[in-house]
Scaffold this active site. Structure first.
Site, mmCIF file in Angstrom:
data_model
loop_
_atom_site.group_PDB
_atom_site.id
_atom_site.type_symbol
_atom_site.label_atom_id
_atom_site.label_comp_id
_atom_site.label_asym_id
_atom_site.label_seq_id
_atom_site.Cartn_x
_atom_site.Cartn_y
_atom_site.Cartn_z
ATOM 1 N N ILE A 63 0.843 -1.196 0.000
ATOM 2 C CA ILE A 63 0.000 0.000 0.000
ATOM 3 C C ILE A 63 0.874 1.240 0.000
ATOM 4 C CG2 ILE A 63 -1.681 1.325 1.328
ATOM 5 C CD1 ILE A 63 -2.915 -1.272 2.258
ATOM 6 N N LYS B 76 -5.603 -1.636 15.953
ATOM 7 C CA LYS B 76 -6.362 -0.878 14.959
ATOM 8 C C LYS B 76 -7.609 -0.251 15.584
ATOM 9 C CE LYS B 76 -3.663 -1.629 11.410
ATOM 10 N NZ LYS B 76 -2.834 -0.517 10.875
ATOM 11 N N TYR C 149 -3.205 -7.239 16.619
ATOM 12 C CA TYR C 149 -3.299 -6.288 15.508
ATOM 13 C C TYR C 149 -4.664 -5.594 15.541
ATOM 14 C CZ TYR C 149 -3.987 -5.030 10.521
ATOM 15 O OH TYR C 149 -4.275 -4.394 9.340
ATOM 16 N N ASN D 112 0.660 4.819 7.561
ATOM 17 C CA ASN D 112 0.342 3.589 6.836
ATOM 18 C C ASN D 112 1.052 2.365 7.402
ATOM 19 O OD1 ASN D 112 -0.355 1.886 4.368
ATOM 20 N ND2 ASN D 112 1.875 2.028 4.149
#
Length: 259
Positions: free
Chosen positions: A19, A154, A150, A86
Site C-alpha cells: 500500500i 487498529k 493487531y 500507513n
C-alpha cells in the site's frame, strides 16, 4: 509534473510496502513532494526509482516504534503538510498463540508507531495552523476477524484518531482513518503459494465479489487529505468492498439464495 498536491510534502510511513508504494506513486504523480519512511532500507531503493520518474522524494530509514528514530526522521523531512500513518504489521494470528511479548510487538508496531509519528509532526502543524493526518486502520478494528493484537491496535487507532480530531481541530488540523478490508498486495504471495485459491475463497465474503486494490485505498486517503474533505474530521471510513455492511454469505443462505 503538476497536480493538486504541488508544493505540498506528504509523509508516508511503511512506504516500502504494498500500500505504501501505491500511495507514493499516487501522490508523486499528482506533484507532491514525498517524505518516505520505512524500517527497511528498501525505502531508499524506492526513493531512487521514484526520483528517476521525476518525483521529488526524501527518504529515511526508521523504526516507528522508536520515538527517537521517528523524531530524527521527521526533523530531516522539514515541513510536512500531510501525514499518512500507513505502517503496520500482524505477526500473531491467534490469541492462544500470542504471548505478552508478541502482544506488545503488534500493539507497538501499529498503535504506538502511529502515535509516535503524529507526535513528531503535530507541533509544526499547530504552528502553521493547518495540516492533515490520515491513519490507515483496518476493518479488524471493528469486528473480530482474527489477529487479535493487531485488531486491538487498529481499534485503538480509531479512538486515537477521534481524540486528535477533537483536540486539534481548533488549529485547523484534520485527522481521519480509513479501514481497508483485504487488499491485493505482495503480502498475499506467501499465502497464495500454499493455497492458490485463498483470495477466491475470501472474495465470497465481500458484497462486491472482490477484494480491494491498493489504488482504491490511495484515492480515499487522497480525498480525506484534500480540501474537498475540509469539513471531515474524526471519521472512520471503511474501504472494504462492502465487508462491514453485513454478512453476505449468511444473507445468501438465508434470504438471497435466488437473488
Amino acid at each position: 509534473m503538476s497536480g493538486g498536491w504541488a508544493g505540498k510534502t506528504i509523509a508516508i510511513t511503511g512506504a516500502a510496502g504494498g500500500i505504501g508504494q501505491g500511495l507514493c506513486r499516487f501522490f508523486g504523480a499528482q506533484g507532491a513532494t514525498l517524505a518516505a519512511l520505512d524500517r527497511s532500507a528498501a525505502v531508499l531503493e524506492l526513493a531512487s526509482a521514484l526520483q528517476r520518474e521525476g518525483i521529488t522524494v526524501r527518504a529515511a530509514v526508521a523504526d516507528i516504534t522508536d520515538p527517537a528514530e521517528v523524531a530524527a526522521a521527521f526533523a530531516s523531512f522539514g515541513a510536512v503538510h500531510v501525514l499518512i500513518n500507513n505502517a503496520g504489521l500482524s505477526r500473531h494470528p491467534t490469541l492462544h498463540g500470542t504471548d505478552p511479548h508478541g502482544w506488545e510487538e503488534d500493539i507497538s508496531a501499529n498503535l504506538n508507531g502511529a502515535y509516535n509519528c503524529a507526535h513528531a509532526v503535530l507541533p509544526q502543524m499547530v504552528e502553521r495552523r493547518g495540516g492533515t493526518i490520515v491513519n490507515v486502520g483496518s476493518v479488524n478494528g471493528l469486528h473480530a476477524l482474527g489477529d487479535p493484537a493487531y485488531s486491538a491496535a487498529k481499534a485503538g487507532m480509531i479512538a486515537m484518531t477521534k481524540a486528535m480530531a477533537m483536540e486539534y481541530g481548533r488549529y485547523n488540523i484534520r485527522t481521519n482513518i480509513v479501514l481497508p478490508g483485504t487488499v491485493r498486495t505482495p503480502l498475499w504471495d506467501a499465502r497464495k503459494a500454499k493455497d492458490p485459491d485463498v483470495l477466491r475463497t475470501l472474495e465470497r465474503w465481500y458484497p462486491l465479489g472482490r477484494i480491494v486494490e491498493p489504488d482504491e485505498v490511495a484515492r480515499v486517503i487522497a480525498f480525506l487529505a484534500s480540501d474537498a474533505a475540509s469539513a471531515i474530521t474524526g471519521a472512520a471510513i471503511p474501504v472494504d468492498c462492502g465487508l462491514t455492511a453485513g454478512n453476505i454469505v449468511m444473507a445468501r443462505e438465508l434470504t438471497l439464495e435466488n437473488f
